[in-house]
Design a protein around this motif. Structure first.
Motif: not given
Length: 111
Positions: A22, A25-26, A62, A66
């Motif tokens: 995550a 991806q960010n 984030i 998660h």
């Protein structure tokens, strides 16, 4: 890139891959270190993130999405502070994340 905060984020090993994916991806850069807790001797992953204070809320969001809290059975007993007392296996809550945020006095990127 402005770096004025250093985050140390400690998550349980089962959550580390999802958190890393995550963050990637960010477009959040990080250094990942394998670590181990001393109390339950369970594996952790520590993420080091140099960032600007304005991006901290999105990073924490984030990590929160998660990182799961879970109940586990501490399989092995452990000694207590008194040598004649032995603690029997019990259920404990683990997971989530621990976050340390430190100010950065100076940031230098050498190329």
């Amino acid at each position: 890139m402005i770096v004025n905060r250093l985050l140390f984020i400690i998550v349980q090993s089962p959550d580390a891959q999802a958190v890393a994916k995550a963050l990637t991806q960010n477009h959040i850069r990080f250094t990942q270190i394998t670590s181990r807790g001393a109390f339950l001797n369970l594996g952790n992953t520590t993420f080091m993130i140099g960032t600007d204070h304005t991006t901290i809320p999105s990073i924490l969001s984030i990590v929160e999405q998660h990182s799961q809290e879970r109940e586990i059975l501490a399989q092995r007993g452990y000694t207590t502070l008194h040598p004649d007392i032995y603690a029997y296996p019990t259920t404990v809550l683990v997971g989530g994340a621990i976050v340390f945020s430190l100010p950065v006095e100076r940031y230098i990127h050498l190329i």
